[in-house]
Write an enzyme that holds these catalytic residues in place. Structure first.
Site, PDB file in Angstrom:
ATOM      1  N   GLY A  76      -2.021   3.537  -4.346  1.00 12.16           N
ATOM      2  CA  GLY A  76      -2.376   4.274  -5.288  1.00 12.16           C
ATOM      3  C   GLY A  76      -4.233   5.012  -4.829  1.00 12.16           C
ATOM      4  N   HIS A 116      -7.432  -1.204   8.514  1.00  9.73           N
ATOM      5  CA  HIS A 116      -5.707  -2.986   8.519  1.00  9.73           C
ATOM      6  C   HIS A 116      -6.252  -4.171   9.645  1.00  9.73           C
ATOM      7  CE1 HIS A 116      -4.309  -2.386   4.718  1.00  9.73           C
ATOM      8  NE2 HIS A 116      -4.111  -1.089   4.910  1.00  9.73           N
ATOM      9  N   ASN A 174      -3.882   3.227   6.719  1.00  7.84           N
ATOM     10  CA  ASN A 174      -2.776   3.688   5.809  1.00  7.84           C
ATOM     11  C   ASN A 174      -3.401   3.543   4.826  1.00  7.84           C
ATOM     12  OD1 ASN A 174      -0.291   3.148   3.925  1.00  7.84           O
ATOM     13  ND2 ASN A 174       0.002   1.293   3.952  1.00  7.84           N
ATOM     14  N   GLN A 208     -12.288   1.095  -1.002  1.00  3.79           N
ATOM     15  CA  GLN A 208     -13.027   1.530  -2.037  1.00  3.79           C
ATOM     16  C   GLN A 208     -12.997   0.997  -3.347  1.00  3.79           C
ATOM     17  OE1 GLN A 208      -9.186   3.766  -1.923  1.00  3.79           O
ATOM     18  NE2 GLN A 208      -8.869   4.091   0.083  1.00  3.79           N
ATOM     19  N   GLU A 242      -6.191  -6.612   9.475  1.00  6.36           N
ATOM     20  CA  GLU A 242      -4.840  -7.660  10.383  1.00  6.36           C
ATOM     21  C   GLU A 242      -4.161  -7.261  10.483  1.00  6.36           C
ATOM     22  OE1 GLU A 242      -3.525  -5.336   6.858  1.00  6.36           O
ATOM     23  OE2 GLU A 242      -5.052  -6.189   7.396  1.00  6.36           O
ATOM     24  N   GLY A 244      -4.500  -2.058  -0.978  1.00  4.41           N
ATOM     25  CA  GLY A 244      -3.137  -1.487  -2.053  1.00  4.41           C
ATOM     26  C   GLY A 244      -2.633  -0.010  -2.339  1.00  4.41           C
ATOM     27  N   CYS A 269      -9.781  -1.823   2.757  1.00  8.57           N
ATOM     28  CA  CYS A 269      -8.576  -0.119   2.068  1.00  8.57           C
ATOM     29  C   CYS A 269      -9.030  -0.332   1.316  1.00  8.57           C
ATOM     30  CB  CYS A 269      -7.064  -0.622   2.501  1.00  8.57           C
ATOM     31  SG  CYS A 269      -6.291   1.138   2.548  1.00  8.57           S
ATOM     32  N   LEU A 270      -7.906  -0.659  -0.018  1.00  7.56           N
ATOM     33  CA  LEU A 270      -8.354   0.233  -1.304  1.00  7.56           C
ATOM     34  C   LEU A 270      -9.912  -0.741  -1.528  1.00  7.56           C
ATOM     35  CD1 LEU A 270      -7.062   0.959  -3.939  1.00  7.56           C
ATOM     36  CD2 LEU A 270      -5.587  -0.317  -4.493  1.00  7.56           C
ATOM     37  N   SER A 323       0.720  -1.272   0.113  1.00  4.41           N
ATOM     38  CA  SER A 323      -0.283   0.010  -0.210  1.00  4.41           C
ATOM     39  C   SER A 323       1.099   1.359   0.485  1.00  4.41           C
ATOM     40  CB  SER A 323      -0.992  -0.327   1.526  1.00  4.41           C
ATOM     41  OG  SER A 323      -1.881  -1.256   1.024  1.00  4.41           O
ATOM     42  N   GLY A 361      -4.193   7.074   1.509  1.00  5.07           N
ATOM     43  CA  GLY A 361      -4.561   8.407   1.912  1.00  5.07           C
ATOM     44  C   GLY A 361      -5.746   8.518   0.790  1.00  5.07           C
ATOM     45  N   PHE A 362      -6.780   8.531   0.627  1.00  3.92           N
ATOM     46  CA  PHE A 362      -7.956   8.954  -0.435  1.00  3.92           C
ATOM     47  C   PHE A 362      -8.803   7.773   0.872  1.00  3.92           C
ATOM     48  CE2 PHE A 362      -4.965   8.436  -3.418  1.00  3.92           C
ATOM     49  CZ  PHE A 362      -5.415   9.135  -5.010  1.00  3.92           C
TER      50      PHE A 362
END
Length: 368
Positions: free
Chosen positions: A232, A344, A300, A262, A346, A230, A258-259, A52, A302-303
């Site tokens: 980006g 997260h 963790n 989204q 985990e 992940g 997380c990603l 990530s 940023g989006f």
């Protein structure tokens, strides 16, 4: 190594701000990426190998980094994923029985540029006020103008697709093939500890590349589907969104982290946005809106998922909220076997308050 005179180094931010430091060890060179910070006191090795963080220059807020060395088992992927490292005090010596090498040796092995002796308190404060931005770390302290020109050409994280840089190239298996449950996991930057948590719950996992089609995952005949964390911007991940749409349409058990969280939101028509400086640390407070309980979480990202659009969606409920800024930390679909979280569970590194979410996934599979 540690007693010799070390080379001067700088971190240059996209807005022209410069912080000064020194190169770690003999390493020289230049590295570009989006600068961000992590507030965790421990777990630096897991952070550095977390997919990530691909493409980011990591600033650690703990004053001492490297003091407990590294261990070959404490990794979240097969290599270091950060673009560069900025610390206050770098520990060349380490004192832990379980360590098998120093952090300096670990970084050298992975060819990572790191700089120390930076005023990280001032740097983090600046990022908090002005937002995450592109930056360069370099030992070319006499080439400021040249570095500025190169930095101007580095693409911004917003709109940047990075899952393809960290995803597996070929499908692979994890866990006991005779396990009770089979999970198809889409790798858009998966951490090893997610796979460990699933395997520990009697799951056999097949991990698929980021651009796999739903039919490829379906051919494994899984009991449940998983969308990983992940790096980006999630918006360019059109293929992953299509996979999520197909899983949702068929009302199959789906869990996203997380990603992946989204991507599930985007598959439902809910937009995402780039945060001012993101959430990165191991003590982020989250409220479970279903149980009313608080959780200390590892984060963790940023989006984030747009809260107003989520609240307006007729088939989505907000299950978890970040207590620092009221951003969406978890969602579930009301009519489908689908849920996801922004953080997260985990937790590698971090607290285990949220590990119950893996049990919830298994329960959803049993009740499908």
């Amino acid at each position: 190594m540690k007693y010799q005179k070390r080379q001067k180094a700088i971190i240059l931010l996209a807005d022209g701000t410069i912080f000064y430091g020194k190169a770690v060890g003999n390493k020289q060179g230049t590295a570009f990426g989006e600068v961000c910070f992590n507030t965790g006191m421990t777990g630096y090795q897991e952070i550095f190998t977390d997919p990530s963080y691909f493409g980011q220059i990591m600033v650690t807020t703990n004053a001492h980094i490297g003091n407990y060395g590294t261990n070959a088992e404490e990794i979240e992927s097969d290599s270091v994923k950060i673009a560069g490292l900025v610390v206050k005090n770098f520990s060349y010596e380490f004192s832990r029985d379980a360590a098998d090498s120093s952090l300096e040796e670990f970084l050298d092995k992975n060819n990572l540029l790191a700089i120390s002796d930076v005023d990280t308190r001032a740097l983090v404060s600046y990022i908090r006020d002005n937002g995450a931005m592109n930056a360069v770390i370099s030992t070319e302290v006499d080439n400021i103008e040249g570095l500025k020109q190169q930095l101007a050409e580095v693409p911004n994280m917003e709109g940047l697709e990075l899952a393809s840089k960290v995803s597996t190239k070929e499908p692979y298996y994890f866990g006991n093939e005779n396990a009770t449950y089979k999970i198809a996991a889409l790798d858009i930057g998966i951490k090893k500890n997610i796979l460990r948590n699933l395997a520990k719950r009697d799951c056999y996992i097949k991990v698929f590349p980021y651009n796999s089609k739903f039919e490829e995952l379906e051919a494994f005949n899984p009991d449940g589907y998983f969308l990983s964390n992940g790096p980006g911007d999630p918006e360019p991940l059109v293929e992953a969104q299509e996979v999520a749409k197909e899983i949702i349409k068929r009302n199959l058990p789906l869990f996203g982290i997380c990603l992946g969280h989204q991507v599930i939101a985007l598959a439902n028509g809910v937009s995402t946005y780039k945060m001012h400086n993101g959430h990165r640390g191991i003590n982020h407070p989250v409220k479970n809106m279903v149980t009313g309980k608080g959780e200390v979480t590892s984060q963790n990202h940023g989006f984030a998922v747009d809260r107003e659009e989520t609240e307006a969606h007729p088939d989505i409920e907000i299950t978890h909220v970040h207590l620092n800024d009221n951003t969406v930390a978890g969602i579930a679909m009301k009519s489908k076997n689908v849920f996801s979280v922004q953080y997260h569970p985990e937790a590698s590194p971090g607290p285990h308050d949220s590990s119950y979410l893996f049990d919830q996934f298994i329960k959803n599979i049993k009740n499908k």
